[in-house]
Design an enzyme around this catalytic site. Structure first.
Site, mmCIF file in Angstrom:
data_model
loop_
_atom_site.group_PDB
_atom_site.id
_atom_site.type_symbol
_atom_site.label_atom_id
_atom_site.label_comp_id
_atom_site.label_asym_id
_atom_site.label_seq_id
_atom_site.Cartn_x
_atom_site.Cartn_y
_atom_site.Cartn_z
ATOM 1 N N LYS A 64 0.849 -1.200 0.000
ATOM 2 C CA LYS A 64 0.000 0.000 0.000
ATOM 3 C C LYS A 64 0.882 1.247 0.000
ATOM 4 O O LYS A 64 0.627 2.208 -0.725
ATOM 5 C CB LYS A 64 -0.963 -0.019 1.205
ATOM 6 C CG LYS A 64 -2.088 -1.031 1.007
ATOM 7 C CD LYS A 64 -2.917 -1.307 2.255
ATOM 8 C CE LYS A 64 -3.885 -2.458 1.985
ATOM 9 N NZ LYS A 64 -4.664 -2.866 3.154
ATOM 10 N N GLN A 77 -5.241 -1.726 9.155
ATOM 11 C CA GLN A 77 -5.058 -3.046 8.553
ATOM 12 C C GLN A 77 -5.703 -4.119 9.433
ATOM 13 O O GLN A 77 -5.485 -4.169 10.634
ATOM 14 C CB GLN A 77 -3.547 -3.313 8.363
ATOM 15 C CG GLN A 77 -3.218 -4.595 7.615
ATOM 16 C CD GLN A 77 -3.723 -4.616 6.185
ATOM 17 O OE1 GLN A 77 -3.816 -3.590 5.520
ATOM 18 N NE2 GLN A 77 -4.072 -5.796 5.697
ATOM 19 N N ASP A 123 -11.427 2.242 3.057
ATOM 20 C CA ASP A 123 -11.703 0.804 2.910
ATOM 21 C C ASP A 123 -13.169 0.534 2.572
ATOM 22 O O ASP A 123 -13.523 -0.549 2.130
ATOM 23 C CB ASP A 123 -11.388 0.079 4.227
ATOM 24 C CG ASP A 123 -10.018 -0.574 4.230
ATOM 25 O OD1 ASP A 123 -9.591 -1.057 3.177
ATOM 26 O OD2 ASP A 123 -9.397 -0.606 5.309
HETATM 27 N N1 GUN Z 1 -6.927 -7.132 5.550
HETATM 28 C C1 GUN Z 1 -7.097 -7.905 4.459
HETATM 29 N N2 GUN Z 1 -7.651 -7.175 3.453
HETATM 30 C C2 GUN Z 1 -7.835 -5.930 3.937
HETATM 31 C C3 GUN Z 1 -8.351 -4.723 3.376
HETATM 32 O O1 GUN Z 1 -8.791 -4.655 2.228
HETATM 33 N N3 GUN Z 1 -8.336 -3.639 4.212
HETATM 34 C C4 GUN Z 1 -7.886 -3.691 5.471
HETATM 35 N N4 GUN Z 1 -7.938 -2.577 6.197
HETATM 36 N N5 GUN Z 1 -7.400 -4.782 6.027
HETATM 37 C C5 GUN Z 1 -7.366 -5.897 5.252
#
Ligand code: GUN
Length: 279
Positions: A52, A96, A119
Site C-alpha cells: 500500500k 489493517q 476501505d
Molecule cells: N486485511 C485484508 N484485506 C484488507 C483490506 O482490504 N483492508 C484492510 N484494512 N485490512 C485488510
C-alpha cells in the site's frame, strides 16, 4: 477461446490514470494523504501494508505509517483514530485487519470518520452502497467491477452468482452487481444445492476461502469466472478458490491467481484515496 483477465495490467492502467489525476490536483495545490495503521506484526499484514505504501509513493499520495505494538490497548488505537479524524491534512485512514484478539474490529471501523474510510467498511458507507448514494466502496469487489468493465464484459441482465457472504467481499459484491443491473444470487454455507445454483451463473464470483473448491462441474459452459481466493498449495504455489486448470477451458473469461483480482484491491484503495477529495 478463453480470455484470461489480466489484473496486473488493468491495475497498472488504473494506477497510471490516478497518478495523472494526482499530478493535476498538485498543480491546484491539493495534496492527498493516507494514514495506514498496523497493530502487531503479522507477516501477511506487513506485506499488504508495504504494498500500500509503495502504491501511494508511485501515485503521489503521501502516506503516514503507524506501526503499533501487538499489546496496544483498544483505547490507544481509538485515540489515534480520533486524532487523525480531526486532522484536515489527512484524507484517508486505513486500519489493517485483522486486529489483535483483544480489540473489537467493528468498534474500530466505526470510529473512523466515514468520509475518511477509504476501505469502505463503515456502516454508513455500506448503507450508502445499498441505496445508491455516494460513498466509499469496499476495494476488492469494486476492483472486480473494474475488471469486468475493462475487459468488455457486460453485467446488465446477466445471471450473477456470488459464492460467499463476507462483509468485505460477498455482500458488497452482490450490491455492486445489482447496481450494474445484474440478476444476483448469493450462496453461502447453508445453500442446499450449490452446484445447481453456480451452474446457472453467467458471471460467477467465488470468495469462499477454500483452495480449488470450485471445479468444472460447478460452472456453465461459457461463463465468466472471478476467483477472489488466494492460498498456498502443497507445493507452496499460489492457487485460488477455483480449480483453474479444470475450470478455465470451460469459461469465456477467467481471472488467474496470482495476477487476477489480487492487484485490483490496492488499485481501488488508491482510487478511493484520490476520490476522497471529492467526497
Ligand atoms: N486485511 C485484508 N484485506 C484488507 C483490506 O482490504 N483492508 C484492510 N484494512 N485490512 C485488510
Amino acid at each position: 477461446m478463453t480470455q484470461v483477465i489480466d489484473g496486473k495490467r488493468i491495475s497498472a492502467e488504473i494506477k497510471d490514470e490516478l497518478r495523472e489525476k494526482v499530478t493535476q490536483y498538485k498543480e491546484q495545490g491539493i495534496t492527498i494523504k493516507l494514514a495506514v495503521i498496523q497493530v502487531g506484526n503479522d507477516p501477511a499484514s506487513s506485506v499488504y501494508v508495504n504494498n500500500k505504501k509503495k502504491a501511494c509513493a508511485y501515485i503521489g499520495i503521501e502516506s503516514l505509517a503507524y506501526e503499533l505494538p501487538e499489546e496496544t490497548t483498544e483505547q490507544v488505537l481509538l485515540d489515534l483514530i480520533a486524532e487523525l479524524n480531526a486532522r484536515e491534512d489527512v484524507n484517508g485512514i486505513l486500519v489493517q485487519m485483522p486486529l489483535p484478539k483483544h480489540m473489537d474490529e467493528q468498534k474500530v471501523i466505526e470510529a473512523i470518520d466515514k468520509d475518511k474510510d477509504v476501505d469502505g467498511f463503515h456502516p454508513m458507507n455500506v448503507g450508502a452502497l445499498s441505496i445508491g448514494r455516494k460513498g466509499f466502496v469496499s476495494c476488492t469487489p469494486f476492483g472486480i467491477i473494474q475488471l469486468l468493465k475493462r475487459s468488455g464484459i457486460e453485467i446488465r441482465g446477466k445471471e450473477c452468482v456470488v459464492v460467499g457472504r463476507s462483509n468485505i467481499v460477498g455482500k458488497p459484491m452482490a450490491m455492486l452487481l445489482l447496481r450494474e443491473n445484474g440478476t444476483v444470487t448469493i450462496c453461502h454455507s447453508a445453500t442446499k444445492d450449490l452446484k445447481e445454483v453456480t451452474k446457472r451463473a453467467d458471471i460467477l464470483v467465488v470468495a469462499i476461502g477454500k483452495p480449488k473448491f470450485i471445479t468444472a462441474e460447478y460452472v456453465k459452459e461459457g461463463a465468466v469466472v472471478i476467483d477472489v481466493g488466494i492460498h498456498r498449495n502443497e507445493n507452496n504455489k499460489l492457487c485460488g478458490d477455483v480449480d483453474y486448470d479444470s475450470v478455465a477451458p470451460k469459461t469465456s473469461a477467467i481471472t488467474p491467481v496470482p495476477g487476477g483480482v489480487g492487484p485490483m484491491t490496492i488499485a481501488m484503495l488508491m482510487y478511493n484515496c484520490v476520490n476522497s477529495v471529492e467526497i
